[in-house]
Design a protein around this motif. Structure first.
Motif, PDB file in Angstrom:
ATOM      1  N   THR A 334       0.852  -1.191   0.000  1.00 38.47           N
ATOM      2  CA  THR A 334       0.000   0.000   0.000  1.00 38.47           C
ATOM      3  C   THR A 334       0.885   1.238   0.000  1.00 38.47           C
ATOM      4  O   THR A 334       2.062   1.177   0.365  1.00 38.47           O
ATOM      5  CB  THR A 334      -0.887   0.071   1.260  1.00 38.47           C
ATOM      6  N   HIS A 335       0.264   2.350  -0.350  1.00 38.59           N
ATOM      7  CA  HIS A 335       0.990   3.614  -0.335  1.00 38.59           C
ATOM      8  C   HIS A 335       1.387   3.959   1.113  1.00 38.59           C
ATOM      9  O   HIS A 335       2.478   4.478   1.373  1.00 38.59           O
ATOM     10  CB  HIS A 335       0.072   4.674  -0.949  1.00 38.59           C
ATOM     11  N   LYS A 336       0.485   3.607   2.042  1.00 38.60           N
ATOM     12  CA  LYS A 336       0.773   3.923   3.455  1.00 38.60           C
ATOM     13  C   LYS A 336       2.007   3.168   3.941  1.00 38.60           C
ATOM     14  O   LYS A 336       2.873   3.716   4.636  1.00 38.60           O
ATOM     15  CB  LYS A 336      -0.455   3.545   4.295  1.00 38.60           C
ATOM     16  N   GLU A 337       2.083   1.911   3.531  1.00 46.17           N
ATOM     17  CA  GLU A 337       3.261   1.122   3.926  1.00 46.17           C
ATOM     18  C   GLU A 337       4.532   1.740   3.339  1.00 46.17           C
ATOM     19  O   GLU A 337       5.587   1.776   3.984  1.00 46.17           O
ATOM     20  CB  GLU A 337       3.084  -0.315   3.408  1.00 46.17           C
ATOM     21  N   ALA A 338       4.413   2.274   2.118  1.00 46.28           N
ATOM     22  CA  ALA A 338       5.573   2.910   1.474  1.00 46.28           C
ATOM     23  C   ALA A 338       6.042   4.106   2.294  1.00 46.28           C
ATOM     24  O   ALA A 338       7.245   4.317   2.481  1.00 46.28           O
ATOM     25  CB  ALA A 338       5.200   3.346   0.053  1.00 46.28           C
ATOM     26  N   VAL A 339       5.080   4.883   2.802  1.00 44.51           N
ATOM     27  CA  VAL A 339       5.453   6.049   3.617  1.00 44.51           C
ATOM     28  C   VAL A 339       6.184   5.580   4.874  1.00 44.51           C
ATOM     29  O   VAL A 339       7.238   6.118   5.245  1.00 44.51           O
ATOM     30  CB  VAL A 339       4.204   6.881   3.993  1.00 44.51           C
ATOM     31  N   LYS A 340       5.668   4.536   5.497  1.00 46.36           N
ATOM     32  CA  LYS A 340       6.318   4.039   6.725  1.00 46.36           C
ATOM     33  C   LYS A 340       7.743   3.562   6.442  1.00 46.36           C
ATOM     34  O   LYS A 340       8.691   3.889   7.158  1.00 46.36           O
ATOM     35  CB  LYS A 340       5.478   2.906   7.337  1.00 46.36           C
ATOM     36  N   ILE A 341       7.881   2.806   5.349  1.00 48.05           N
ATOM     37  CA  ILE A 341       9.214   2.277   5.002  1.00 48.05           C
ATOM     38  C   ILE A 341      10.205   3.417   4.777  1.00 48.05           C
ATOM     39  O   ILE A 341      11.332   3.399   5.278  1.00 48.05           O
ATOM     40  CB  ILE A 341       9.116   1.383   3.734  1.00 48.05           C
ATOM     41  N   TYR A 359       1.254  13.555   3.341  1.00 47.69           N
ATOM     42  CA  TYR A 359       0.877  14.333   4.524  1.00 47.69           C
ATOM     43  C   TYR A 359      -0.158  13.568   5.363  1.00 47.69           C
ATOM     44  O   TYR A 359       0.041  13.322   6.553  1.00 47.69           O
ATOM     45  CB  TYR A 359       0.338  15.675   4.025  1.00 47.69           C
ATOM     46  N   PHE A 360      -1.233  13.134   4.713  1.00 47.65           N
ATOM     47  CA  PHE A 360      -2.290  12.455   5.480  1.00 47.65           C
ATOM     48  C   PHE A 360      -1.825  11.096   6.001  1.00 47.65           C
ATOM     49  O   PHE A 360      -2.116  10.724   7.137  1.00 47.65           O
ATOM     50  CB  PHE A 360      -3.558  12.309   4.621  1.00 47.65           C
ATOM     51  N   LEU A 361      -1.128  10.358   5.164  1.00 44.24           N
ATOM     52  CA  LEU A 361      -0.723   9.005   5.580  1.00 44.24           C
ATOM     53  C   LEU A 361       0.289   9.062   6.724  1.00 44.24           C
ATOM     54  O   LEU A 361       0.245   8.234   7.642  1.00 44.24           O
ATOM     55  CB  LEU A 361      -0.132   8.245   4.381  1.00 44.24           C
ATOM     56  N   LEU A 362       1.186  10.023   6.669  1.00 47.09           N
ATOM     57  CA  LEU A 362       2.184  10.111   7.745  1.00 47.09           C
ATOM     58  C   LEU A 362       1.509  10.525   9.060  1.00 47.09           C
ATOM     59  O   LEU A 362       1.836   9.984  10.136  1.00 47.09           O
ATOM     60  CB  LEU A 362       3.308  11.088   7.352  1.00 47.09           C
ATOM     61  N   ILE A 363       0.555  11.432   8.982  1.00 48.48           N
ATOM     62  CA  ILE A 363      -0.168  11.817  10.212  1.00 48.48           C
ATOM     63  C   ILE A 363      -0.861  10.582  10.796  1.00 48.48           C
ATOM     64  O   ILE A 363      -0.776  10.295  11.997  1.00 48.48           O
ATOM     65  CB  ILE A 363      -1.175  12.957   9.914  1.00 48.48           C
ATOM     66  N   LYS A 367      -0.374   8.860  14.450  1.00 48.36           N
ATOM     67  CA  LYS A 367      -1.518   8.730  15.372  1.00 48.36           C
ATOM     68  C   LYS A 367      -1.758   7.276  15.760  1.00 48.36           C
ATOM     69  O   LYS A 367      -2.166   6.979  16.881  1.00 48.36           O
ATOM     70  CB  LYS A 367      -2.775   9.346  14.749  1.00 48.36           C
ATOM     71  N   GLU A 368      -1.498   6.375  14.846  1.00 45.15           N
ATOM     72  CA  GLU A 368      -1.688   4.936  15.149  1.00 45.15           C
ATOM     73  C   GLU A 368      -0.510   4.368  15.936  1.00 45.15           C
ATOM     74  O   GLU A 368      -0.497   3.178  16.252  1.00 45.15           O
ATOM     75  CB  GLU A 368      -1.806   4.145  13.838  1.00 45.15           C
ATOM     76  N   GLY A 369       0.496   5.180  16.145  1.00 41.77           N
ATOM     77  CA  GLY A 369       1.665   4.699  16.903  1.00 41.77           C
ATOM     78  C   GLY A 369       2.637   3.893  16.064  1.00 41.77           C
ATOM     79  O   GLY A 369       3.581   3.296  16.593  1.00 41.77           O
ATOM     80  N   GLN A 370       2.425   3.880  14.755  1.00 39.56           N
ATOM     81  CA  GLN A 370       3.349   3.102  13.905  1.00 39.56           C
ATOM     82  C   GLN A 370       4.674   3.828  13.681  1.00 39.56           C
ATOM     83  O   GLN A 370       5.679   3.214  13.349  1.00 39.56           O
ATOM     84  CB  GLN A 370       2.698   2.818  12.555  1.00 39.56           C
TER      85      GLN A 370
END
Ligand code: BGC
Length: 765
Positions: A334-341, A359-363, A367-370
């Motif tokens: 997912t795109h969100k996983e890409a941001v985390k990586i 911006y939204f995915l990193l926030i 917030k989720e503690g990841q």
């Protein structure tokens, strides 16, 4: 697609002494002056950070394309900044950085209008009044400001081997960027150019590690100056960390396979030199190495870059590269996983650049503690520090005093000198060059009347291939030759396109009335992926034109304008003279004319091995075993290193002889220094500049040594009959290599030193 290719730009569609211009590399560099107030800046940064919301912090880590604040959106030409869009970006989302130019280069005034509007919202309408940092690619001069000074590309600057001149050029680039209201330059490329098919080869300083180190560091020091806050300087960005320049297939942004030992021996040292020079920012390689996209590599971005190299500045992604971890590299589902990586790997700022996804995915991730907010704080602190260092918190607006430094008449002379000193004469049968000014000349070939082919990529537009956006006074080779010898002595017929046939017969007919033919071949402008090719050989249209012109019996001089070395083995033997001009920039036409007719004496030296065969791309610093040994008696076999012209080659209109190569000691140990000297004499009958190059060879080592490595160069100027002693000082670090444990070591043993055809040796104990 990153950028639609409509008809417009990227986004719409040692000691130095008199006459010695270069030095061996300085090992340690002090940080720039703005770092002396580190404590003060740290306090300000921490105080601001403590007041920021998560959203404000993540906004600072987000970089968007200029089109996001225009009214007509992505892909359309520039219209104007739209205040509602601007407020969405800067006020509602606290975006920290904007980049780029839509359409084509703007006037200084237009840039001021854009930057002023942005800073008005950032510093007057946002809660914490944090200024925006604007980033641009000022790659060989200020690409995106009209009437800026366009210098030769890096490959030509490296050929000039003139560090002092390069620093002048880069200082001007910094001044003209800052005068445009912009304080962050995505430059220099310090990738080592080992793959000549690669469409960005011309942006590199060539195939040699030492050249990339010293020219990269010199560029950074000139752009950032003693104090990057000064209205004459900008923050530089070393790029693209790491291993971008050697894709296996030669295609831009395609995979690299680079063993760790080679990564450290060849590709890492220029980045270390750039860090030592105090570089403020780094951009990451869009590609993958050994299956790992670099944007996802914690090992490279954190352990190596920060841990080993000691880099303390801002890490920015390249274009869309976090999204591409998901869509292109397929390592994130997912795109969100890409941001985390990417954040876990060590990214500080995402060049998103067309939406708020990052911006939204990193926030969300925080917030989720990841992702811990403390991790975000690290990046934001670096970004705020950069903004302080370039003086944005004191005055975010275009600076009045900076404007006076734009477009000074004397800059053109620096661009002309740079273009001239890069030109490399590789053939001069019976001294056919320089040509006499009284003769009739046919100027022909696709490069003859092209201003885009002189300037290459990043010239007024991203691709650089739109002549209508060039200043009216830009001269093609043809126009410059007319200026030089008078219109009546010049005949023009294009004869062929770069890749397509044109009226060859007309060119052949035109040849009848002339004394000499100047045939201008090579490549038109291109950048990045649109510049991908499958074949390094010069296209048929050009080869055929050369053959037809040779058949006229008139003497032919070849002039190459090109970003990468196109193979021309089949037409080389019949040429009487050959000049390589690379992409020499705005003054390229006059520089070529000056060299052709003897107003200037060429002094460029090849910064790469000019290939003769597509199947023989071998760098000069190859291994001994690259040279084939088991030859069949009596049968001619091409041994391994068989370029058209070797690295370091380049002729002059005068001649130089070398003598008395000597060392001050035959043995050194520990940190001892060794002094090497050689005497160079101008034995010809005109003044000339000579590049004196010092190479070393490790006779035996635990990792197979290179045949030779460049360890220093100096460019000197000598009058006829004049001689000069040239000195180099080296120590064990100059003979070090990366061993099997990835340590940089100097092993005891015998070393050879070579200058020209002379050799001496010493022992390291
Ligand atoms: C290039 C970078 C450049 C960036 C911003 C990318 O496509 O790879 O070198 O700095 O665009 O324009």
């Amino acid at each position: 697609m990153k950028r639609p290719f409509l008809s417009v730009s990227k986004f719409a569609l040692s000691t130095c002494f008199a006459l010695i211009f270069s030095c061996t590399e300085k090992k340690t560099e002090t940080n720039s002056k703005s770092d002396s107030s580190t404590d003060d800046i740290d306090q300000k940064v921490q105080s601001l950070l403590s007041q920021m919301t998560l959203e404000e912090k993540v906004g600072q880590m987000t970089q968007l394309n200029l089109n996001m604040i225009l009214s007509n959106g992505y892909g359309a030409p520039f219209d104007s900044v739209q205040i509602d869009s601007l407020r969405k970006v800067v006020k509602d989302r606290n975006i920290g950085s904007i980049l780029n130019c839509i359409d084509h280069a703007y006037t200084v005034e237009k840039w001021h209008e854009i930057i002023t509007k942005i800073q008005d919202v950032a510093t007057k309408e946002t809660r914490l009044k944090i200024p925006v940092i604007y980033g641009i690619d000022a790659i060989h001069g200020v690409t995106f400001t009209q009437n800026s000074t366009l210098f030769p590309h890096n490959i030509s600057l490296a050929a000039s081997r003139n560090l002092e001149m390069v620093q002048k050029a880069e200082g001007i680039t910094a001044m003209e960027t800052r005068a445009s209201g912009i304080r962050w330059n995505f430059d220099p490329v310090v990738d080592v150019g080992r793959q000549p098919l690669w469409s960005r080869f011309g942006e590199t300083f060539g195939e040699d590690v030492y050249l990339a180190k010293v020219f990269g560091a010199a560029t950074i020091k000139a752009q950032q100056g003693a104090d990057v806050k000064s209205s004459k300087n900008v923050a530089s960005c070393m790029k693209h960390f790491l291993g971008y320049s050697m894709p296996i297939t030669g295609k831009d942004r395609s995979p690299s396979i680079i063993p760790e030992i080679m990564l450290r021996e060849i590709f890492l040292p220029p980045f270390q030199a750039a860090v030592n020079a105090g570089v403020k920012t780094v951009m990451i390689n869009s590609g993958e190495i050994n299956g790992t996209p670099v944007h996802s590599s914690k090992y490279l971005l954190t352990d190596v870059l920060r841990g080993e190299l000691g880099f303390k500045g801002v890490v920015v992604t390249d274009w869309e590269d976090i999204i591409r971890l998901h869509t292109r590299h397929k390592i994130a589902s997912t795109h969100k996983e890409a941001v985390k990586i990417a954040i876990d790997a060590g990214i500080d700022m995402s060049m998103v650049p067309h939406d708020y996804s990052f911006y939204f995915l990193l926030i969300e991730l925080v917030k989720e503690g990841q992702i811990k907010e403390s991790r975000i704080d690290e990046s934001v602190a670096r970004i705020l520090r950069l903004k302080h260092e370039v003086g944005l918190f004191e005055n975010a607006y275009p600076e009045k005093e900076a404007i006076a430094n734009f477009g000074k008449p004397e800059y053109a002379k620096v661009a002309l000198d740079a273009a001239t000193e890069g030109i490399t004469l590789v053939k001069n049968d019976q001294n056919i060059l320089p040509l006499s000014k009284g003769k009739r000349i046919l100027v022909t070939g696709p490069g003859a009347n092209s201003i885009t082919a002189l300037n290459g990529c990043w010239s007024h537009t991203w691709q650089g291939n739109m002549p209508q956006f060039y200043p009216e006074d830009t001269k093609s080779i043809l126009e410059a030759i007319k200026d030089e010898i008078g219109e009546k002595n010049v005949v023009f017929s294009e004869g062929a396109g770069f890749t397509e046939d044109k009226d060859m017969k007309a060119a052949v007919a035109a040849a009848k009335s002339v004394d000499y033919i100047v045939l201008c071949l090579g490549e038109d402008a291109y950048a990045e992926q649109p510049g991908v090719i499958d074949d390094l050989e010069l296209p048929e249209s050009q080869l055929n034109l050369a053959k037809a012109l040779y058949a006229t019996g008139k003497p032919v001089i070849l002039v190459f304008v090109e970003g990468r070395p196109r193979i021309f083995r089949k037409i080389e033997p019949q040429a009487k003279g050959i000049l390589l001009a690379y992409w020499p920039g705005h003054e390229g036409g006059p520089a070529i004319a000056d060299v052709l007719f003897g107003d200037a004496n060429p002094s460029g030296k090849l910064p790469f091995s000019y290939p003769r065969f597509t199947g023989n791309i071998v760098p000069y610093d190859h291994k001994f075993t690259d040279v084939i040994q088991e030859l069949k008696p009596g049968i001619e076999t091409k041994t391994g290193y068989y370029p058209q012209y070797p690295f370091g080659f380049g002729l002059s209109y005068t001649t130089f002889t070398y003598s008395n190569l000597s060392v001050d000691k035959k043995e050194i140990t520990g940190d001892d220094k060794i002094s090497v000297s050689v005497v160079v004499k101008n034995t010809g009958n005109r003044q000339g500049k000579e590049v004196v190059e010092l190479y070393s060879r490790d006779l035996f080592a635990s990792i197979t040594p290179s045949l030779k490595r460049l360890r220093g160069f100096k460019k000197i100027s000598l009058d006829p009959g004049q001689e000069q002693k040239v000195d180099f000082t080296l120590d064990k670090s100059d003979f070090a290599f990366v061993n099997k444990d990835y340590q940089t070591v100097t092993e005891p043993g015998e070393f050879e030193l070579m200058v020209d055809t002379l050799k001496t040796n010493f022992i390291y104990k």
